[in-house]
Write a protein that holds these residues in place. Structure first.
Motif, mmCIF file in Angstrom:
data_model
loop_
_atom_site.group_PDB
_atom_site.id
_atom_site.type_symbol
_atom_site.label_atom_id
_atom_site.label_comp_id
_atom_site.label_asym_id
_atom_site.label_seq_id
_atom_site.Cartn_x
_atom_site.Cartn_y
_atom_site.Cartn_z
ATOM 1 N N UNK A 1 0.857 -1.196 0.000
ATOM 2 C CA UNK A 1 0.000 0.000 0.000
ATOM 3 C C UNK A 1 0.891 1.242 0.000
ATOM 4 N N UNK A 2 1.958 1.164 0.799
ATOM 5 C CA UNK A 2 2.882 2.310 0.876
ATOM 6 C C UNK A 2 4.066 2.151 -0.084
ATOM 7 N N UNK B 1 -6.527 0.767 -5.030
ATOM 8 C CA UNK B 1 -5.192 0.810 -4.440
ATOM 9 C C UNK B 1 -4.451 -0.499 -4.722
ATOM 10 N N UNK C 1 -2.985 4.997 -2.692
ATOM 11 C CA UNK C 1 -3.014 3.627 -2.155
ATOM 12 C C UNK C 1 -2.869 3.621 -0.637
ATOM 13 N N UNK C 2 -1.878 4.359 -0.156
ATOM 14 C CA UNK C 2 -1.634 4.385 1.287
ATOM 15 C C UNK C 2 -2.766 5.133 1.994
ATOM 16 N N UNK D 1 -5.735 3.051 2.626
ATOM 17 C CA UNK D 1 -5.487 2.162 3.768
ATOM 18 C C UNK D 1 -5.756 2.874 5.086
#
Lengths: 296, 443
Positions: free
Chosen positions: A258-259, B96, B406-407, B410
């Protein structure tokens, strides 16, 4: 080429596939995560060396890590005794003097969930666990019990994953235990019964010591697998609510995918590796006292 | 001798394993170009017509309609001999995850040439230098893209980064309420006009919710995603980010008010069931457990398959304002493509009239206005107020697309799950999200 050299070559020939598999799937990834943990790398830009920055971040800045680390241990604290005890009790039940057909039936029923992919059965369990429309709460409602937020409350989500996990994987220890139980010499049990031992005493003083290597093997494999738990919490709760059911493996996935922070994800992976090694070592030390490899 | 045979066998096993080591993403095995022959992929790119090259196009797994794709690509082949197209379906859990998999393909040296991407992912692709701008290609081929044909125009702007166009817009979805009129009638309620207020929405929700024929029914399935939550924020004049997406603005009292409202719909007003991250609200809607969902037109084919023809569309209720929130998808060229001219041809064709008419008749909204006007009114079942899919009666806003999407998704999912579990206050959730999202935006 003399006989000994030939034998050595043959031995290495047989070992080569295993060594290659070990190198590709274990050694190289471990070397890679050790190297990457000293870098900043997002899979697209070039790798940048950052020294101990990721470790500093892990130990001093990451406010979520401790909770997730403890969650992972909590999974072990539930799954390990769960599998050891329930697996053993089920094995004792299946190993009773019952008809071979019934024995086969029970073994199949208990082992079947192990064969089905976690993602497929998780979907079914999501429907079972649903607070408003789920099967479990429907029947609890019939008993006058108010609907429980099985997957969405931090109080219950852990237990829900544990119930699912034990149902899904208890067939594995069952099979190991059955093999162990079937290898116990009948003369030992008969001698104990003649000496006046009851069934419970026979299990404690004969069965368990004799199958202690099996118990130890089950304990080690369940512990290592549980420390790496990923699919059940990922599918059932996504690690939530918040971080309530997040395991270290889910946390590693979050940073890696994700990161895209491969450096920090590798540092987290190293911490998981260290945890697995430490716990395995502790288990081996404990086993020296309780595991008996020879029947005297 | 036996040992030597065993040795040889083990070596064969090793080589067999090595041969199996290269894995490919799921290819849906589209048709090959009948005009092509011989080996593919050896011709360098250039302005001259391509000879037997293969382009890979990636789609989110849930978008793939093999029959429609084959039909569209067969039409492409007619004018593009020498170009083969290999479609890849990428399973994913959201945009994501999809972007992450595209990145993994690029990092793994096996990138696609063209991808279908939603507005949420475009800034992230550009920030990672993974996309090629179309401007020069359009200048050379002005006939393939006429910006004036598209609706909503705001969507086109979101595929521009620093003034350059990175996506040829294909489909759109707007956040509207899908209402099951059968459940509304059964509850003896009347759906208010689409310019309704949030108070009317809650009152309406209370009338619908309850036990009917021994079955629990709720008025509204709480969305568990960034897209629909953005729409609720916009209704109250709030948003996740400031205009240039350099700062998270969830500390705005208007944003906190929205998160409180969403939490209250479950715990105070009792009009929404508690969702899980995996709750399938479309299934809940189809099985008449909820009367309203927030969705785009992507459910059209599912409704058709389930013969669900009691649907009316309406706008999200007014809080401080009424806004139509749009998201959408486009075709983007990946910067590592060896054949940019051919990839452009493919992207232009895939986003064009023929593709939109044949691929989007039962799914998302075609972004070429004329195609949408032709397709939407006739696709069965036609929902009441289907016009909301074609033209918005209220101002339009596009879902925000920060470069660290994407992050950020989350972070949103983590806090939102706590909020919907009633384990964090809206204030703490918003401030927590702001703190973490600001860090990600600065990175």
């Amino acid at each position: 080429m003399n006989k000994k050299t030939k034998e050595i070559l043959v031995a290495y020939g047989f070992l080569t596939p295993a060594l290659i598999v070990f190198a590709i799937f274990f050694a190289i990834p471990i070397i890679a995560i050790i190297t990457l943990s000293f870098t900043e790398y997002n899979m697209i830009s070039p790798i940048r060396f950052v020294g101990l920055e990721n470790f500093k971040r892990l130990f001093t800045e990451d406010k979520r890590y401790l909770k997730i680390f403890l969650n992972t241990l909590r999974y072990v604290a539930i799954f390990l005794p769960g599998h050891l005890i329930i697996g053993f009790l089920l094995a004792l039940g299946v190993n009773r003097k019952i008809s071979p057909g019934l024995k086969y039936f029970y073994r199949t029923i208990i082992y079947f969930p192990v064969l089905v992919t976690t993602s497929a059965v998780s979907i079914v369990w999501i429907y079972i666990y649903d607070k408003e429309f789920g099967l479990l709460n429907y029947y609890l409602g019939k008993l006058g019990i108010e609907g429980i937020s099985w997957l969405t409350s931090s109080k219950w989500a852990f237990l829900s994953i544990a119930i699912f996990g034990i149902w899904k994987f208890v067939g594995q220890p069952l099979i190991y235990y059955l093999v162990g139980l079937q290898n116990i010499p009948e003369s030992l049990v008969e001698a104990a019964l003649i000496d006046g031992a009851n069934s419970f005493q026979s299990i404690i003083y004969i069965t368990l010591p004799v199958i202690s290597p099996t118990v130890f093997f089950v304990a080690i494999t369940v512990m290592i697998n549980t420390l790496q738990i990923f699919d059940a919490p990922y599918i059932l709760t996504r690690g939530g609510p918040g971080d309530a059911t997040r395991s270290l493996n889910l946390y590693i996935y979050e940073f890696a995918y994700e990161h895209y922070d491969m450096g920090y994800a590798s540092t987290l992976a190293l911490s998981l590796l260290a945890l697995i090694l430490t716990m395995t070592l502790i288990m081996f030390l404990i086993s020296k006292k309780y595991v008996h490899y020879e029947i005297e | 001798m036996k040992k030597l045979v065993a040795l040889l066998l083990s070596l064969v096993l090793v080589f067999a394993m090595a041969a199996c080591a290269k894995t490919q993403p799921t290819s849906t095995q589209g048709p090959s170009n009948p005009a092509s022959s011989g080996p593919s992929g050896s011709e360098p790119s250039g302005s001259a017509p391509a000879q037997n090259i293969t382009l890979t196009i990636a789609f989110p797994g849930q978008d793939v309609d093999e029959q429609a794709f084959d039909e569209v690509i067969a039409e492409f082949y007619k004018d593009n001999p020498g170009i083969n197209v290999n479609p890849i379906a990428i399973p994913n859990t959201g945009w994501a995850d999809y972007v992450a998999k595209i990145k993994s393909m690029v990092a793994g040296g096996n990138p696609p040439d063209v991808i279908r991407i939603a507005v949420q992912g475009i800034a992230e692709l550009v920030a990672n230098n993974l996309a090629i701008p179309y401007d020069d290609y359009i200048k050379q081929n002005p006939s393939v893209f006429n910006a004036d044909e598209y609706y909503p125009q705001e969507l086109l702007e979101y595929f521009k980064v620093d003034g350059k166009l990175y996506g040829l817009v294909w489909d759109a979805n707007n956040v509207v309420l899908h209402v099951n009129t059968k459940l509304v009638e059964e509850a003896g309620a009347v759906l208010p006009d689409s310019n309704w207020t949030i108070d009317q929405f809650i009152e309406f929700g209370k009338k619908i919710s309850g036990e009917r024929n021994g079955k629990k029914v709720y008025a509204y399935a709480m969305p568990h995603n960034y897209f629909a939550t953005s729409a609720w924020l916009f209704q109250n004049g709030a948003s996740f980010f400031n205009e240039d997406m350099t700062e998270c603005t969830l500390d705005d009292p208007k944003a906190i008010e929205v998160f409180r409202l969403l939490q209250d719909m479950i715990y105070k007003y009792g009009i929404s069931p508690q969702p899980t991250p995996e709750s399938n609200y479309t299934n809940q809607f189809l099985s008449e457990q909820v009367a309203m969902i927030t969705a785009g037109r992507w459910n059209q084919a599912t409704y058709a398959k389930n013969n669900m023809d009691t649907i009316a569309l309406t706008l999200l209720p007014k809080m401080k304002q009424q806004i139509m929130t749009y998201g959408g998808g486009a075709y983007t060229m990946i910067s590592s493509t060896k054949y940019p001219n051919e990839a452009f041809k493919l992207a232009a064709f895939m986003s064009g009239h023929y593709s939109q008419r044949h691929y989007l008749d039962g799914g998302s909204i075609p972004t070429i206005k004329a195609v949408a006007e032709e397709v939407v009114p006739v696709a069965q079942p036609v929902p009441k107020n289907f016009e909301l899919f074609i033209k918005s009666p209220v101002p339009v806003k596009v879902v925000e697309s920060p470069s660290a999407y994407s992050a950020i998704e989350g972070v949103f999912n983590r806090y939102y799950s706590q909020l919907l579990a009633n384990e964090i206050s809206p204030e703490d959730a918003c401030l927590g999200m702001k703190e973490e999202m600001d860090k990600l935006l600065k990175k």
